[in-house]
Every structure is written in structure tokens, then in C-alpha cells.
Design a protein around this motif. Structure first.
Motif, PDB file in Angstrom:
ATOM      1  N   GLU A  73       0.820  -1.211   0.000  1.00  0.00           N
ATOM      2  CA  GLU A  73       0.000   0.000   0.000  1.00  0.00           C
ATOM      3  C   GLU A  73       0.856   1.263   0.000  1.00  0.00           C
ATOM      4  O   GLU A  73       0.616   2.201  -0.758  1.00  0.00           O
ATOM      5  CB  GLU A  73      -0.944  -0.035   1.216  1.00  0.00           C
ATOM      6  N   GLU A  77       0.914   4.227  -2.794  1.00  0.00           N
ATOM      7  CA  GLU A  77       0.505   5.582  -2.383  1.00  0.00           C
ATOM      8  C   GLU A  77       1.558   6.624  -2.758  1.00  0.00           C
ATOM      9  O   GLU A  77       1.227   7.743  -3.128  1.00  0.00           O
ATOM     10  CB  GLU A  77       0.282   5.638  -0.868  1.00  0.00           C
ATOM     11  N   TRP A 124     -12.227   7.228  -2.623  1.00  0.00           N
ATOM     12  CA  TRP A 124     -12.522   7.430  -1.207  1.00  0.00           C
ATOM     13  C   TRP A 124     -13.357   6.271  -0.705  1.00  0.00           C
ATOM     14  O   TRP A 124     -14.203   5.744  -1.432  1.00  0.00           O
ATOM     15  CB  TRP A 124     -13.256   8.771  -0.997  1.00  0.00           C
ATOM     16  N   LYS A 127     -17.190   3.595   5.202  1.00  0.00           N
ATOM     17  CA  LYS A 127     -17.781   2.467   5.915  1.00  0.00           C
ATOM     18  C   LYS A 127     -18.707   3.037   6.980  1.00  0.00           C
ATOM     19  O   LYS A 127     -18.338   3.969   7.682  1.00  0.00           O
ATOM     20  CB  LYS A 127     -16.677   1.621   6.574  1.00  0.00           C
ATOM     21  N   ILE A 232     -16.409  15.560   0.902  1.00  0.00           N
ATOM     22  CA  ILE A 232     -16.076  15.519   2.326  1.00  0.00           C
ATOM     23  C   ILE A 232     -17.085  16.339   3.146  1.00  0.00           C
ATOM     24  O   ILE A 232     -17.474  15.927   4.241  1.00  0.00           O
ATOM     25  CB  ILE A 232     -14.627  16.003   2.548  1.00  0.00           C
ATOM     26  N   ASP A 236     -19.379  14.965   6.222  1.00  0.00           N
ATOM     27  CA  ASP A 236     -19.519  15.662   7.503  1.00  0.00           C
ATOM     28  C   ASP A 236     -20.990  15.923   7.831  1.00  0.00           C
ATOM     29  O   ASP A 236     -21.409  15.799   8.981  1.00  0.00           O
ATOM     30  CB  ASP A 236     -18.730  16.977   7.480  1.00  0.00           C
ATOM     31  N   CYS A 251     -14.706   7.605   7.052  1.00  0.00           N
ATOM     32  CA  CYS A 251     -14.335   7.972   5.688  1.00  0.00           C
ATOM     33  C   CYS A 251     -12.817   8.060   5.569  1.00  0.00           C
ATOM     34  O   CYS A 251     -12.168   8.726   6.366  1.00  0.00           O
ATOM     35  CB  CYS A 251     -14.980   9.323   5.348  1.00  0.00           C
ATOM     36  N   THR A 252     -12.253   7.360   4.566  1.00  0.00           N
ATOM     37  CA  THR A 252     -10.797   7.379   4.398  1.00  0.00           C
ATOM     38  C   THR A 252     -10.433   7.622   2.929  1.00  0.00           C
ATOM     39  O   THR A 252     -11.176   7.276   2.023  1.00  0.00           O
ATOM     40  CB  THR A 252     -10.164   6.028   4.827  1.00  0.00           C
ATOM     41  N   GLY A 253      -9.286   8.218   2.739  1.00  0.00           N
ATOM     42  CA  GLY A 253      -8.815   8.470   1.379  1.00  0.00           C
ATOM     43  C   GLY A 253      -7.797   9.590   1.358  1.00  0.00           C
ATOM     44  O   GLY A 253      -7.507  10.154   2.424  1.00  0.00           O
ATOM     45  N   TRP A 255      -7.354   6.911  -1.674  1.00  0.00           N
ATOM     46  CA  TRP A 255      -6.738   5.596  -1.847  1.00  0.00           C
ATOM     47  C   TRP A 255      -6.321   5.415  -3.305  1.00  0.00           C
ATOM     48  O   TRP A 255      -6.906   6.033  -4.199  1.00  0.00           O
ATOM     49  CB  TRP A 255      -7.762   4.508  -1.527  1.00  0.00           C
TER      50      TRP A 255
ATOM     51  N   MET B   1     -12.442  21.632   6.138  1.00  0.00           N
ATOM     52  CA  MET B   1     -12.699  20.431   6.961  1.00  0.00           C
ATOM     53  C   MET B   1     -12.058  19.206   6.317  1.00  0.00           C
ATOM     54  O   MET B   1     -12.737  18.350   5.760  1.00  0.00           O
ATOM     55  CB  MET B   1     -14.207  20.227   7.072  1.00  0.00           C
ATOM     56  N   TYR B   2     -10.777  19.173   6.337  1.00  0.00           N
ATOM     57  CA  TYR B   2     -10.083  18.047   5.725  1.00  0.00           C
ATOM     58  C   TYR B   2      -9.555  17.066   6.761  1.00  0.00           C
ATOM     59  O   TYR B   2      -8.620  16.335   6.515  1.00  0.00           O
ATOM     60  CB  TYR B   2      -8.943  18.548   4.835  1.00  0.00           C
ATOM     61  N   ASN B   3     -10.185  17.077   7.925  1.00  0.00           N
ATOM     62  CA  ASN B   3      -9.685  16.231   9.009  1.00  0.00           C
ATOM     63  C   ASN B   3      -9.834  14.741   8.733  1.00  0.00           C
ATOM     64  O   ASN B   3      -9.248  13.920   9.410  1.00  0.00           O
ATOM     65  CB  ASN B   3     -10.366  16.585  10.335  1.00  0.00           C
ATOM     66  N   VAL B   4     -10.631  14.362   7.720  1.00  0.00           N
ATOM     67  CA  VAL B   4     -10.793  12.940   7.443  1.00  0.00           C
ATOM     68  C   VAL B   4      -9.696  12.404   6.519  1.00  0.00           C
ATOM     69  O   VAL B   4      -9.579  11.214   6.322  1.00  0.00           O
ATOM     70  CB  VAL B   4     -12.160  12.602   6.807  1.00  0.00           C
ATOM     71  N   VAL B   5      -8.920  13.303   5.970  1.00  0.00           N
ATOM     72  CA  VAL B   5      -7.892  12.857   5.029  1.00  0.00           C
ATOM     73  C   VAL B   5      -6.851  12.028   5.777  1.00  0.00           C
ATOM     74  O   VAL B   5      -6.256  12.476   6.726  1.00  0.00           O
ATOM     75  CB  VAL B   5      -7.212  14.039   4.329  1.00  0.00           C
ATOM     76  N   THR B   6      -6.667  10.828   5.305  1.00  0.00           N
ATOM     77  CA  THR B   6      -5.719   9.954   5.988  1.00  0.00           C
ATOM     78  C   THR B   6      -4.860   9.212   4.982  1.00  0.00           C
ATOM     79  O   THR B   6      -5.232   9.033   3.842  1.00  0.00           O
ATOM     80  CB  THR B   6      -6.456   8.900   6.836  1.00  0.00           C
ATOM     81  N   LYS B   7      -3.725   8.804   5.440  1.00  0.00           N
ATOM     82  CA  LYS B   7      -2.835   8.003   4.619  1.00  0.00           C
ATOM     83  C   LYS B   7      -2.583   6.695   5.354  1.00  0.00           C
ATOM     84  O   LYS B   7      -3.031   6.502   6.468  1.00  0.00           O
ATOM     85  CB  LYS B   7      -1.520   8.759   4.409  1.00  0.00           C
ATOM     86  N   SER B   8      -1.836   5.819   4.703  1.00  0.00           N
ATOM     87  CA  SER B   8      -1.696   4.476   5.274  1.00  0.00           C
ATOM     88  C   SER B   8      -1.094   4.476   6.677  1.00  0.00           C
ATOM     89  O   SER B   8      -1.273   3.543   7.429  1.00  0.00           O
ATOM     90  CB  SER B   8      -0.873   3.602   4.356  1.00  0.00           C
ATOM     91  N   VAL B  11      -4.519   5.005   8.835  1.00  0.00           N
ATOM     92  CA  VAL B  11      -5.696   4.157   8.740  1.00  0.00           C
ATOM     93  C   VAL B  11      -5.405   2.786   9.346  1.00  0.00           C
ATOM     94  O   VAL B  11      -4.255   2.388   9.494  1.00  0.00           O
ATOM     95  CB  VAL B  11      -6.199   3.986   7.287  1.00  0.00           C
ATOM     96  N   LEU B  13      -5.223  -1.265   9.832  1.00  0.00           N
ATOM     97  CA  LEU B  13      -4.734  -2.362   9.003  1.00  0.00           C
ATOM     98  C   LEU B  13      -5.902  -2.972   8.214  1.00  0.00           C
ATOM     99  O   LEU B  13      -5.748  -3.359   7.059  1.00  0.00           O
ATOM    100  CB  LEU B  13      -4.077  -3.415   9.901  1.00  0.00           C
ATOM    101  N   GLU B  15      -8.444  -1.491   6.898  1.00  0.00           N
ATOM    102  CA  GLU B  15      -8.704  -0.711   5.696  1.00  0.00           C
ATOM    103  C   GLU B  15      -7.730  -1.094   4.584  1.00  0.00           C
ATOM    104  O   GLU B  15      -8.093  -1.186   3.428  1.00  0.00           O
ATOM    105  CB  GLU B  15      -8.585   0.793   5.991  1.00  0.00           C
ATOM    106  N   ILE B  16      -6.479  -1.287   4.960  1.00  0.00           N
ATOM    107  CA  ILE B  16      -5.467  -1.647   3.968  1.00  0.00           C
ATOM    108  C   ILE B  16      -5.725  -3.046   3.417  1.00  0.00           C
ATOM    109  O   ILE B  16      -5.752  -3.258   2.207  1.00  0.00           O
ATOM    110  CB  ILE B  16      -4.051  -1.542   4.574  1.00  0.00           C
TER     111      ILE B  16
END
Lengths: 271, 71
Positions: A73, A77, A124, A127, A232, A236, A251-253, A255, B1-8, B11, B13, B15-16
Motif C-alpha cells: 500500500e 501511495e 474514497w 464504511k 467531504i 460531515d 471515511c478514508t482516502g 486511496w 474540513m479536511y480532518n478525514v484525510v488519511t494516509k496508510s 488508517v 490495518l 482498511e489496507i
């Protein structure tokens, strides 16, 4: 490059030259193979770990899977920070770089079409989980039908109350079920509106999620870069609307587009 | 509001694994020597994410759960 006892592990395919040198993870001797106007990002791995027999053993080893899946991953990325990519499934291997090139010939046109479609878009993941007890508690005070039965129970004979209570339990279960379906569907539909493509995936059982609440939606969205902020904001808004009712929205991304780079079915069957 | 932005790094395991083991392009043919197959993957996923205690409960349970299929 052919090294005895090693295999070529494919991470992703891009249509622009990937900046390999900027990648931290260099322990797998990461390099790219350029062929048919495509760039395949690959690494050399040990045959003993990754051939069919080896993989069976390796996959049973918790730490091994953790390390290698995360590496898979992370590498993709980092490549996707400066080029659009087609991510491959974990464990896609070739004997030699020549067999990889043969694959790039065979699938080249389709890869280019997929990359063209994915340009300037992000995947994105959303879940949604539900704590049914919390939703139940919320629904008791929210549904006029249930409130009505509740009032009757308080003012009727014990015998009648017994049956009314039973009816209330059944009705509550139905209401909870309905709310779960509606919430999942509504959230998915609203996010789909802001997406180029959307997918619903298999729900994962609690044993896998290791959460106390139940997964009720596992979805993925392909969103245009310029619509990501709207997307996003919508997530929210859904959180504000649903999270006090027993739902949790994760919510994740962005990806790599794992969910949106499928090959046409016919092609797969023909091979 | 970009607080949900995540990287590996951030997040889970899960999710990966939900992606790299189950999604992504699968190719077949003479050129490819191995792609970890799906049954193995689900088994791996479950084994990986289960604590020792829950593993006991899982033994004998069906590998695939009741699920909404992809559309």
C-alpha cells in the motif's frame, strides 16, 4: 533483470514515469519497467516467500502479511502522488521482467483506457457502522407508533400489557431494520451523486472489524479531484445527521483506485 | 474540513487489507505465475485480524459471511 531465486513483484502500472528515487521504501529494490508506453513499478522478492507454496506459508504468518500488505500500500501511495496508477492485487508476480513485458503487451490498450478514465480522480472509502442498541434507544422516542403503544402499556391491564410489549418489541426490531437500510442507502445515494463511480462492497463481519458495532455499509467512490471538498462536506453533514442515532461513519482516502480499475470481464475470460 | 484525510500511516490495518488483499487488478494467463487466491486471502484476513480467543470461535465457521454483493 533476472536473479536466481527471485521473482518480479508488480505493485502498479502508470502512464507517466514514476519518481522511484523519492520513495523511502527501497529495501525491495524498487524499479520500473517501461514497455508499450507504460511504466510498471516492480520490486524483486524472494521466490521462497512468494511462489505458490511459499505464499501459502507466508499468508499464515500474521507479521508477514502485516508488513508486506502495508508495504504494498505505501509504495503505491507514494507513486500515486505524481502519477495516476492502476494498483494491482497483493501478490501479483512474474518469473522475469520479460514475462511482465508480455503482460504489458497483452493488456496494454486496456490499461491505457483505464488510466485515461482515472485521470484527476481519487478513490474514497466510506464504511458505516451501527450500534443497534443505541439506535433502538433513539427509535423508541422517535417513532409515533412505538410511543403510542408505550402509552397504552402504561394505562391498560397487565394481561393486555404483556401482548402489547411483545408487539412493541417486534415493531421496534422492524423499525431498527428499516432505519439501518434507509440510512445506508441514503448515505450511499447522496455520496454517489458527487462521484464519478460508486461501489458497494461486501460487509465485513465483527470478527474481522473487531468493533462492537455492526458494519452496515462498505462502499467506495471515485471522486473528481475538484469535487473532493464537496464530497467531504457531505460526509460531515451525514455525520452530523446520523452519529447521534447510533451510526458511525468512517471515511478514508485518497486511496489508490483499487475498486475502479477492473478489467472488462470478457478479457479476463479470454485469457 | 479536511480532518478525514488519511494516509496508510493513520488508517487501520483492516482498511489496507480490505483493499490490497481483495481488490486491485487481477490478471491471469501464462505471464503471471502467482496471484494469491481469494479463499486463501479471506482465511488470511480472518486469521490476521482475529485475536487468539476469537480464532477458536471462528474455527468451523463459514469463510464468507452474509454480505451485500458488489453491484
Amino acid at each position: 533483470m533476472l536473479v536466481e531465486g527471485q521473482l518480479t513483484y508488480l505493485y502498479c502500472v502508470a502512464d507517466r514515469e514514476p519518481k522511484i528515487k523519492e520513495i523511502e521504501e527501497s529495501e525491495n529494490n524498487l524499479y520500473f519497467v517501461c514497455h508499450n508506453e507504460l511504466y510498471a513499478v516492480v520490486g524483486k522478492v524472494e521466490q521462497s516467500e512468494f511462489d505458490e507454496e511459499g505464499l501459502k506459508k507466508s499468508m499464515a504468518d500474521l507479521e508477514w502479511v502485516k508488513t508486506n500488505a502495508t508495504l504494498h500500500e505505501r509504495i503505491i501511495e507514494q507513486i500515486m502522488t505524481n502519477t495516476c496508477v492502476i494498483p494491482f492485487k497483493f501478490g501479483t508476480l512474474f518469473n522475469t521482467d520479460d514475462s511482465l513485458k508480455a503482460m504489458l503487451n497483452e493488456y496494454g490498450e486496456e490499461f491505457k483506457a483505464i488510466l485515461g478514465r482515472l485521470e484527476n480522480k481519487e478513490e474514497w472509502g466510506v464504511k458505516i457502522y451501527c450500534d443497534t442498541e443505541k439506535l433502538k434507544a433513539f427509535s423508541i422516542n422517535d417513532e409515533p407508533e412505538i410511543l403510542k403503544i408505550e402509552n397504552e402499556i402504561n394505562s391498560c391491564s397487565p394481561g393486555k400489557a404483556f401482548f402489547l410489549k411483545r408487539g412493541k418489541t417486534e415493531l421496534l426490531a422492524q423499525v431498527v431494520n428499516r432505519k439501518i437500510n434507509e440510512s445506508g442507502q441514503e448515505s450511499f445515494d447522496l455520496l454517489k451523486e458527487l462521484s464519478f463511480e460508486a461501489r458497494i462492497n461486501k460487509l465485513l463481519p465483527k470478527e474481522v472489524t473487531e468493533r462492537d458495532d455492526e458494519m452496515i455499509l462498505n462502499s467506495a467512490f471515485l471522486v473528481s479531484e475538484d469535487e473532493v471538498s464537496d464530497f467531504i462536506n457531505m460526509v460531515d453533514a451525514l455525520k452530523v445527521h446520523y452519529e447521534n442515532k447510533g451510526f458511525f461513519i468512517d471515511c478514508t482516502g485518497p486511496w489508490p483506485p483499487y475498486n475502479f480499475c477492473g478489467l472488462s470481464k470478457q478479457k479476463v475470460q479470454n485469457v | 474540513m479536511y480532518n478525514v484525510v488519511t494516509k496508510s500511516k493513520d488508517v487501520t490495518l483492516l482498511e489496507i487489507l480490505d483493499r490490497v488483499l481483495d481488490k486491485g487488478v487481477v490478471i491471469s494467463g501464462d505471464a503471471v505465475i502467482s496471484v494469491a487466491d481469494v479463499d486463501l486471502i479471506y482465511l488470511g484476513l480472518k486469521v490476521l485480524l482475529s485475536s487468539v480467543e476469537t480464532m477458536e470461535q471462528l474455527r468451523g465457521a463459514p469463510i464468507t459471511g452474509p454480505m451485500q454483493e458488489a453491484r
